[in-house]
Design a protein around this motif. Structure first.
Motif, PDB file in Angstrom:
ATOM      1  N   SER A 131       9.483 -11.299   2.591  1.00  0.00           N
ATOM      2  CA  SER A 131       8.900 -12.517   2.052  1.00  0.00           C
ATOM      3  C   SER A 131       9.080 -12.484   0.544  1.00  0.00           C
ATOM      4  CB  SER A 131       7.409 -12.623   2.407  1.00  0.00           C
ATOM      5  OG  SER A 131       6.642 -11.776   1.570  1.00  0.00           O
ATOM      6  N   PRO A 132       8.938 -13.624  -0.141  1.00  0.00           N
ATOM      7  CA  PRO A 132       9.066 -13.617  -1.600  1.00  0.00           C
ATOM      8  C   PRO A 132       8.043 -12.719  -2.291  1.00  0.00           C
ATOM      9  CG  PRO A 132       9.164 -15.871  -0.746  1.00  0.00           C
ATOM     10  CD  PRO A 132       8.746 -14.995   0.390  1.00  0.00           C
ATOM     11  N   HIS A 133       6.955 -12.401  -1.577  1.00  0.00           N
ATOM     12  CA  HIS A 133       5.874 -11.629  -2.183  1.00  0.00           C
ATOM     13  C   HIS A 133       5.971 -10.144  -1.864  1.00  0.00           C
ATOM     14  CE1 HIS A 133       4.090 -15.644  -2.479  1.00  0.00           C
ATOM     15  NE2 HIS A 133       4.355 -15.763  -1.195  1.00  0.00           N
ATOM     16  N   LEU A 134       6.980  -9.736  -1.073  1.00  0.00           N
ATOM     17  CA  LEU A 134       6.960  -8.393  -0.510  1.00  0.00           C
ATOM     18  C   LEU A 134       7.005  -7.299  -1.572  1.00  0.00           C
ATOM     19  CD1 LEU A 134       6.919  -6.538   1.911  1.00  0.00           C
ATOM     20  CD2 LEU A 134       9.398  -6.791   2.091  1.00  0.00           C
ATOM     21  N   ASN A 135       7.938  -7.376  -2.507  1.00  0.00           N
ATOM     22  CA  ASN A 135       8.035  -6.299  -3.501  1.00  0.00           C
ATOM     23  C   ASN A 135       6.786  -6.207  -4.365  1.00  0.00           C
ATOM     24  OD1 ASN A 135      10.433  -5.292  -2.658  1.00  0.00           O
ATOM     25  ND2 ASN A 135      11.657  -6.001  -4.385  1.00  0.00           N
ATOM     26  N   GLY A 136       6.222  -7.359  -4.720  1.00  0.00           N
ATOM     27  CA  GLY A 136       4.970  -7.342  -5.479  1.00  0.00           C
ATOM     28  C   GLY A 136       3.848  -6.720  -4.680  1.00  0.00           C
ATOM     29  N   LEU A 137       3.796  -7.016  -3.375  1.00  0.00           N
ATOM     30  CA  LEU A 137       2.782  -6.441  -2.504  1.00  0.00           C
ATOM     31  C   LEU A 137       2.933  -4.926  -2.413  1.00  0.00           C
ATOM     32  CD1 LEU A 137       0.570  -6.523  -0.288  1.00  0.00           C
ATOM     33  CD2 LEU A 137       2.400  -7.038   1.353  1.00  0.00           C
ATOM     34  N   LEU A 138       4.165  -4.467  -2.205  1.00  0.00           N
ATOM     35  CA  LEU A 138       4.411  -3.026  -2.113  1.00  0.00           C
ATOM     36  C   LEU A 138       4.038  -2.322  -3.408  1.00  0.00           C
ATOM     37  CD1 LEU A 138       7.852  -3.053  -0.255  1.00  0.00           C
ATOM     38  CD2 LEU A 138       5.616  -2.523   0.730  1.00  0.00           C
ATOM     39  N   GLY A 139       4.352  -2.950  -4.542  1.00  0.00           N
ATOM     40  CA  GLY A 139       4.003  -2.365  -5.827  1.00  0.00           C
ATOM     41  C   GLY A 139       2.499  -2.283  -6.022  1.00  0.00           C
ATOM     42  N   ALA A 140       1.781  -3.334  -5.587  1.00  0.00           N
ATOM     43  CA  ALA A 140       0.321  -3.331  -5.722  1.00  0.00           C
ATOM     44  C   ALA A 140      -0.299  -2.225  -4.873  1.00  0.00           C
ATOM     45  CB  ALA A 140      -0.246  -4.686  -5.317  1.00  0.00           C
ATOM     46  N   LEU A 141       0.205  -2.057  -3.643  1.00  0.00           N
ATOM     47  CA  LEU A 141      -0.327  -1.025  -2.767  1.00  0.00           C
ATOM     48  C   LEU A 141       0.000   0.368  -3.290  1.00  0.00           C
ATOM     49  CD1 LEU A 141       0.590  -2.660   0.657  1.00  0.00           C
ATOM     50  CD2 LEU A 141      -1.722  -2.358  -0.262  1.00  0.00           C
ATOM     51  N   ALA A 142       1.255   0.555  -3.746  1.00  0.00           N
ATOM     52  CA  ALA A 142       1.657   1.866  -4.257  1.00  0.00           C
ATOM     53  C   ALA A 142       0.876   2.247  -5.506  1.00  0.00           C
ATOM     54  CB  ALA A 142       3.156   1.874  -4.547  1.00  0.00           C
ATOM     55  N   GLY A 143       0.367   1.232  -6.225  1.00  0.00           N
ATOM     56  CA  GLY A 143      -0.405   1.497  -7.430  1.00  0.00           C
ATOM     57  C   GLY A 143      -1.863   1.819  -7.187  1.00  0.00           C
ATOM     58  N   MET A 144      -2.318   1.722  -5.933  1.00  0.00           N
ATOM     59  CA  MET A 144      -3.713   2.027  -5.626  1.00  0.00           C
ATOM     60  C   MET A 144      -3.938   3.534  -5.605  1.00  0.00           C
ATOM     61  SD  MET A 144      -4.824  -0.586  -2.610  1.00  0.00           S
ATOM     62  CE  MET A 144      -4.761  -2.366  -2.827  1.00  0.00           C
ATOM     63  N   ALA A 145      -5.096   3.951  -6.031  1.00  0.00           N
ATOM     64  CA  ALA A 145      -5.443   5.372  -6.045  1.00  0.00           C
ATOM     65  C   ALA A 145      -5.463   5.927  -4.628  1.00  0.00           C
ATOM     66  CB  ALA A 145      -6.804   5.572  -6.702  1.00  0.00           C
ATOM     67  N   GLY A 146      -4.743   7.023  -4.411  1.00  0.00           N
ATOM     68  CA  GLY A 146      -4.768   7.726  -3.129  1.00  0.00           C
ATOM     69  C   GLY A 146      -4.105   7.004  -1.991  1.00  0.00           C
ATOM     70  N   CYS A 147      -3.206   6.054  -2.283  1.00  0.00           N
ATOM     71  CA  CYS A 147      -2.615   5.218  -1.235  1.00  0.00           C
ATOM     72  C   CYS A 147      -1.161   5.589  -0.958  1.00  0.00           C
ATOM     73  CB  CYS A 147      -2.708   3.737  -1.628  1.00  0.00           C
ATOM     74  SG  CYS A 147      -2.118   2.601  -0.352  1.00  0.00           S
ATOM     75  N   ARG A 148      -0.875   5.897   0.309  1.00  0.00           N
ATOM     76  CA  ARG A 148       0.500   6.001   0.779  1.00  0.00           C
ATOM     77  C   ARG A 148       0.899   4.649   1.363  1.00  0.00           C
ATOM     78  NH1 ARG A 148       0.499   9.907   5.335  1.00  0.00           N
ATOM     79  NH2 ARG A 148      -1.781   9.841   5.332  1.00  0.00           N
ATOM     80  N   VAL A 149       2.159   4.298   1.269  1.00  0.00           N
ATOM     81  CA  VAL A 149       2.609   2.983   1.728  1.00  0.00           C
ATOM     82  C   VAL A 149       3.778   3.156   2.687  1.00  0.00           C
ATOM     83  CG1 VAL A 149       3.383   0.686   1.059  1.00  0.00           C
ATOM     84  CG2 VAL A 149       1.936   2.011  -0.501  1.00  0.00           C
ATOM     85  N   ALA A 150       3.697   2.469   3.825  1.00  0.00           N
ATOM     86  CA  ALA A 150       4.789   2.426   4.794  1.00  0.00           C
ATOM     87  C   ALA A 150       5.185   0.978   5.015  1.00  0.00           C
ATOM     88  CB  ALA A 150       4.372   3.070   6.109  1.00  0.00           C
ATOM     89  N   LEU A 151       6.470   0.681   4.915  1.00  0.00           N
ATOM     90  CA  LEU A 151       7.010  -0.643   5.219  1.00  0.00           C
ATOM     91  C   LEU A 151       7.748  -0.545   6.545  1.00  0.00           C
ATOM     92  CD1 LEU A 151       7.877  -3.574   4.601  1.00  0.00           C
ATOM     93  CD2 LEU A 151       9.814  -2.617   3.320  1.00  0.00           C
ATOM     94  N   VAL A 152       7.329  -1.345   7.520  1.00  0.00           N
ATOM     95  CA  VAL A 152       7.972  -1.372   8.829  1.00  0.00           C
ATOM     96  C   VAL A 152       8.723  -2.691   8.937  1.00  0.00           C
ATOM     97  CG1 VAL A 152       7.679  -1.105  11.302  1.00  0.00           C
ATOM     98  CG2 VAL A 152       6.052  -0.019   9.737  1.00  0.00           C
ATOM     99  N   GLU A 153      10.049  -2.606   8.986  1.00  0.00           N
ATOM    100  CA  GLU A 153      10.894  -3.800   9.056  1.00  0.00           C
ATOM    101  C   GLU A 153      11.353  -4.000  10.503  1.00  0.00           C
ATOM    102  OE1 GLU A 153      12.413  -6.966   8.964  1.00  0.00           O
ATOM    103  OE2 GLU A 153      11.830  -6.395   6.911  1.00  0.00           O
ATOM    104  N   ASN A 154      10.881  -5.098  11.100  1.00  0.00           N
ATOM    105  CA  ASN A 154      11.183  -5.372  12.501  1.00  0.00           C
ATOM    106  C   ASN A 154      12.476  -6.141  12.711  1.00  0.00           C
ATOM    107  OD1 ASN A 154       9.031  -4.075  13.705  1.00  0.00           O
ATOM    108  ND2 ASN A 154       7.742  -5.897  13.850  1.00  0.00           N
ATOM    109  N   LYS A 155      13.049  -6.672  11.659  1.00  0.00           N
ATOM    110  CA  LYS A 155      14.277  -7.442  11.811  1.00  0.00           C
ATOM    111  C   LYS A 155      15.480  -6.538  11.614  1.00  0.00           C
ATOM    112  CE  LYS A 155      16.514 -11.734  10.328  1.00  0.00           C
ATOM    113  NZ  LYS A 155      16.421 -12.919   9.445  1.00  0.00           N
TER     114      LYS A 155
END
Length: 372
Positions: free
Chosen positions: A47-71
């Protein structure tokens, strides 16, 4: 801790609560008691917001981030550091995608023992954050979210959040578990009134919520036999039946959900919504009531007629598509047309093998004892 009544506070009261939360919850960060967090973002082509979303999550304290791409073939270019990407498995649906990320996280080797460049730690996270790819997290919510999780009472298994539309107006953030009574009431009075009438059956929509990792695994995670729709309804029905507790953060800490437009008007996906209703009814007869499906059919028919009378033909067609899918599934329950559609859904058996977690026996009633 924010309370459900915060949804109805005035602006001045809400601001006071916000300041109080900031002061009180900042102590959690100073004391070093923030919990581990695994955020799973489910995407179908991004989505147009995806990279911003991933960056926001990765910037959270103690947060691991997984992106699951179904396409299959979906490309996102560079992702923020620390984001682990799972792709190439096909369109396994929303809940199964979350399961897949959790399953692989549990199997991940200790830091430094995995493939070159992969230092993602494994193990059960304290909290699992389930996120749709078209969600945007405002900076204030991004900063406060880990602290809110750290301050959640020990008996709270799930935290729901206020969801706003792209224009900042109210979005759909909550629903009520389906029963004969709730569906009949919703048909006459609307979903918002049903949520107020049955607060004990209220649950968060799947676009954004947090669940304790231990609780998620205890109830077996999402049921991957649900490809699309009703997967979070089934999850929360099992959670509440097992005695779990859902709490809600104040709407001072919302997220924005900007998606749903394309899927909302796709005929095949709306028929899938009807098919999922049949699957849900077959798994939860003790709680929906054995007459729930006829009530739901009447609910959809009434909705279609009501929208047609008002001249809202797209909404009327959508209700008709859902009703058609429900009737198709009732006649041919083993048929999986989505696997042959342009959405290329992965068949049920393959989804279960790929992303199934051990699902314990289903309790018979919400929060009650299991009947033998």
């Amino acid at each position: 801790m924010p309370v459900p009544g915060g949804y109805r506070e005035s602006g001045r009261q809400n601001a006071g609560r916000r300041n109080h939360d900031e002061e009180r919850l900042a102590r959690a960060q100073e004391g070093g008691i923030l919990h581990s967090l695994l955020a799973v973002v489910v995407s179908y082509g991004g989505s147009p917001h995806l990279n911003g979303l991933l960056g926001a999550l990765a910037g959270m304290a103690g947060c691991r981030v997984a992106l699951v791409e179904n396409k299959l073939g979906g490309q996102h270019g560079a992702v923020p550091d620390g984001v682990r990407v799972h792709a190439g498995h096909g369109n396994i649906g929303y809940g199964a995608a979350v399961n897949l990320a959790v399953k692989r996280s549990l199997a991940a080797p200790p830091p430094g023992d995995g493939p070159p460049g992969d230092d993602s730690p494994g193990g059960v996270p304290d909290w699992l954050l389930v996120v749709n790819s078209d969600v945007t997290i405002p900076p204030d919510t991004q900063e406060m979210l880990p602290k809110l999780l750290a301050q959640a009472p020990a008996d709270v298994d799930v935290l729901g959040f206020a969801i706003r539309a792209n224009d900042g107006g109210p979005g759909r953030s909550t629903a009520v578990l389906p029963t004969i009574g709730t569906s009949a009431f919703t048909a006459l009075r609307g979903e918002a009134a049903a949520v107020v009438r049955w607060p004990a059956l209220r649950y968060p929509v799947g676009a954004f919520f947090a669940i304790r990792g231990s609780a998620f695994l205890r109830i077996g995670g999402f049921d991957p036999s649900f490809w699309l729709y009703y997967e979070e309804t089934d999850l929360f029905a099992r959670l509440l039946a097992a005695g779990g507790r859902i709490d809600w953060c104040d709407d001072a800490w919302p997220v924005l959900h900007t998606g749903g437009g394309t899927a909302g008007w796709d005929a095949e996906l709306q028929r899938e919504l009807g098919r999922a209703a049949v699957a849900y009814a077959s798994r939860h007869r003790e709680t929906t009531g054995r007459g729930w499906l006829p009530v739901h059919v009447a609910q959809l028919a009434l909705l279609a007629v009501r929208k047609a009378v008002l001249g809202r033909w797209p909404d009327a067609r959508r209700a008709t598509w859902i009703l058609a899918g429900l009737l198709q599934a009732a006649v041919l329950p083993r048929r999986e047309p989505a696997s042959r559609s342009r959405w290329h859904a992965v068949p049920t058996r393959t989804r279960i093998a790929l992303a199934g977690l051990d699902i314990p026996p289903r309790p018979a009633a919400f929060g009650g004892p299991r009947r033998e």
